[in-house]
Design a protein around this motif. Sequence first.
Motif, PDB file in Angstrom:
ATOM      1  N   GLU A 165      -6.890  -0.939   2.316  1.00  0.00           N
ATOM      2  CA  GLU A 165      -8.165  -1.113   1.340  1.00  0.00           C
ATOM      3  C   GLU A 165      -7.332  -0.350  -0.123  1.00  0.00           C
ATOM      4  O   GLU A 165      -7.674  -0.306  -0.585  1.00  0.00           O
ATOM      5  N   CYS A 166      -6.420   0.510   0.605  1.00  0.00           N
ATOM      6  CA  CYS A 166      -5.757   1.136  -1.003  1.00  0.00           C
ATOM      7  C   CYS A 166      -5.346  -0.053  -2.086  1.00  0.00           C
ATOM      8  O   CYS A 166      -4.489  -1.741  -1.766  1.00  0.00           O
ATOM      9  N   ILE A 167      -5.525   0.446  -3.146  1.00  0.00           N
ATOM     10  CA  ILE A 167      -5.578  -1.013  -4.341  1.00  0.00           C
ATOM     11  C   ILE A 167      -4.234  -0.485  -4.701  1.00  0.00           C
ATOM     12  O   ILE A 167      -3.243  -1.056  -6.109  1.00  0.00           O
ATOM     13  N   ASP A 168      -3.204   0.169  -4.284  1.00  0.00           N
ATOM     14  CA  ASP A 168      -1.663   0.304  -4.810  1.00  0.00           C
ATOM     15  C   ASP A 168      -1.712   0.802  -6.460  1.00  0.00           C
ATOM     16  O   ASP A 168      -1.024   0.766  -7.243  1.00  0.00           O
ATOM     17  N   CYS A 169      -2.866   1.895  -6.825  1.00  0.00           N
ATOM     18  CA  CYS A 169      -2.835   2.639  -8.311  1.00  0.00           C
ATOM     19  C   CYS A 169      -1.570   3.645  -8.417  1.00  0.00           C
ATOM     20  O   CYS A 169      -1.663   4.044  -9.922  1.00  0.00           O
ATOM     21  N   GLY A 170      -1.513   4.626  -7.091  1.00  0.00           N
ATOM     22  CA  GLY A 170      -0.543   5.345  -7.556  1.00  0.00           C
ATOM     23  C   GLY A 170      -0.898   7.172  -7.446  1.00  0.00           C
ATOM     24  O   GLY A 170      -0.467   7.571  -7.866  1.00  0.00           O
ATOM     25  N   ALA A 171      -2.707   6.999  -7.812  1.00  0.00           N
ATOM     26  CA  ALA A 171      -3.174   8.723  -8.243  1.00  0.00           C
ATOM     27  C   ALA A 171      -2.801   9.142  -7.486  1.00  0.00           C
ATOM     28  O   ALA A 171      -2.610  10.530  -7.723  1.00  0.00           O
ATOM     29  N   CYS A 172      -2.729   8.822  -6.219  1.00  0.00           N
ATOM     30  CA  CYS A 172      -2.638  10.075  -4.695  1.00  0.00           C
ATOM     31  C   CYS A 172      -0.868  10.372  -4.588  1.00  0.00           C
ATOM     32  O   CYS A 172      -1.006  11.878  -4.416  1.00  0.00           O
ATOM     33  N   GLU A 173      -0.618  10.016  -4.843  1.00  0.00           N
ATOM     34  CA  GLU A 173       1.439   9.996  -4.751  1.00  0.00           C
ATOM     35  C   GLU A 173       1.718  11.980  -5.884  1.00  0.00           C
ATOM     36  O   GLU A 173       2.198  12.660  -5.214  1.00  0.00           O
ATOM     37  N   ASP A 224     -11.396   5.682  -2.183  1.00  0.00           N
ATOM     38  CA  ASP A 224     -11.876   6.625  -0.896  1.00  0.00           C
ATOM     39  C   ASP A 224     -10.850   6.243   0.310  1.00  0.00           C
ATOM     40  O   ASP A 224     -11.790   5.823   1.306  1.00  0.00           O
ATOM     41  N   CYS A 225      -9.702   5.614   0.340  1.00  0.00           N
ATOM     42  CA  CYS A 225      -9.472   4.661   1.347  1.00  0.00           C
ATOM     43  C   CYS A 225      -8.535   6.369   2.443  1.00  0.00           C
ATOM     44  O   CYS A 225      -7.634   5.424   3.193  1.00  0.00           O
ATOM     45  N   ILE A 226      -8.159   7.543   1.994  1.00  0.00           N
ATOM     46  CA  ILE A 226      -7.467   7.993   2.334  1.00  0.00           C
ATOM     47  C   ILE A 226      -8.590   8.889   3.726  1.00  0.00           C
ATOM     48  O   ILE A 226      -9.260   9.247   3.510  1.00  0.00           O
ATOM     49  N   GLU A 237      -8.607  12.300  -5.336  1.00  0.00           N
ATOM     50  CA  GLU A 237      -7.667  11.885  -6.232  1.00  0.00           C
ATOM     51  C   GLU A 237      -8.174  10.447  -6.542  1.00  0.00           C
ATOM     52  O   GLU A 237      -8.163   9.255  -6.993  1.00  0.00           O
ATOM     53  N   CYS A 238      -8.472   9.450  -4.500  1.00  0.00           N
ATOM     54  CA  CYS A 238      -8.278   8.312  -4.508  1.00  0.00           C
ATOM     55  C   CYS A 238      -9.813   7.641  -5.191  1.00  0.00           C
ATOM     56  O   CYS A 238     -10.730   8.347  -4.381  1.00  0.00           O
ATOM     57  N   PRO A 239      -9.897   6.750  -6.043  1.00  0.00           N
ATOM     58  CA  PRO A 239     -10.153   5.924  -6.339  1.00  0.00           C
ATOM     59  C   PRO A 239     -11.443   4.861  -6.008  1.00  0.00           C
ATOM     60  O   PRO A 239     -12.823   4.687  -5.656  1.00  0.00           O
ATOM     61  N   PRO A 276       0.836  -1.204  -0.185  1.00  0.00           N
ATOM     62  CA  PRO A 276      -0.231   0.212  -0.511  1.00  0.00           C
ATOM     63  C   PRO A 276       1.121   1.534  -0.158  1.00  0.00           C
ATOM     64  O   PRO A 276       2.291   1.417   0.188  1.00  0.00           O
ATOM     65  N   TYR A 277       0.386   2.582  -0.754  1.00  0.00           N
ATOM     66  CA  TYR A 277       1.012   3.619  -0.300  1.00  0.00           C
ATOM     67  C   TYR A 277       0.328   4.084   1.271  1.00  0.00           C
ATOM     68  O   TYR A 277       0.005   4.176   2.352  1.00  0.00           O
ATOM     69  N   VAL A 278       2.373   4.834   1.907  1.00  0.00           N
ATOM     70  CA  VAL A 278       1.823   5.469   3.038  1.00  0.00           C
ATOM     71  C   VAL A 278       2.106   6.681   2.870  1.00  0.00           C
ATOM     72  O   VAL A 278       3.245   7.571   1.873  1.00  0.00           O
TER      73      VAL A 278
HETATM   74 FE1  SF4 Z   1      -6.070   5.225  -2.935  1.00  0.00          FE
HETATM   75 FE2  SF4 Z   1      -4.466   4.395  -4.736  1.00  0.00          FE
HETATM   76 FE3  SF4 Z   1      -3.767   6.329  -3.375  1.00  0.00          FE
HETATM   77 FE4  SF4 Z   1      -3.414   3.745  -3.063  1.00  0.00          FE
HETATM   78  S1  SF4 Z   1      -2.384   4.430  -4.146  1.00  0.00           S
HETATM   79  S2  SF4 Z   1      -4.322   5.119  -0.979  1.00  0.00           S
HETATM   80  S3  SF4 Z   1      -5.824   3.367  -3.996  1.00  0.00           S
HETATM   81  S4  SF4 Z   1      -5.270   6.768  -4.649  1.00  0.00           S
END
Ligand code: SF4
Length: 78
Positions: free
Chosen positions: A38-46, A23-25, A19-21, A1-3
């Motif tokens: 819940e994080c799906i590792d999509c990377g959209a938030c970074e 909603d796990c933030i 951004e989080c698809p 997961p992202y941190v």
């Molecule tokens: Fe959300 Fe994707 Fe970021 Fe995980 S990596 S917190 S799923 S936006």
Amino acid sequence: PYVIGAECIDTTDMSCVDECPVDCIYEGDRKLYINPKECIDCGACEPVCPVEAIAQDRRVSDENEPHIADNRRFFVEP
Ligand code: SF4
């Protein structure tokens, strides 16, 4: 997961939340937290974080290493 690391403390910009698809933030007292289950590792938030507080747990800086456990603890049921 992202941190989310220390850069977020007292910043809580919230751009990542939009951004989080999945909603796990979530918002804490002084920073935001990513639910590791819940994080799906999509990377959209970074890339949207203005203070570059977000990284995947495998690439987290030494300084932010403690935030991996801290993020996890935030979601442990009392
Ligand atoms: Fe959300 Fe994707 Fe970021 Fe995980 S990596 S917190 S799923 S936006």
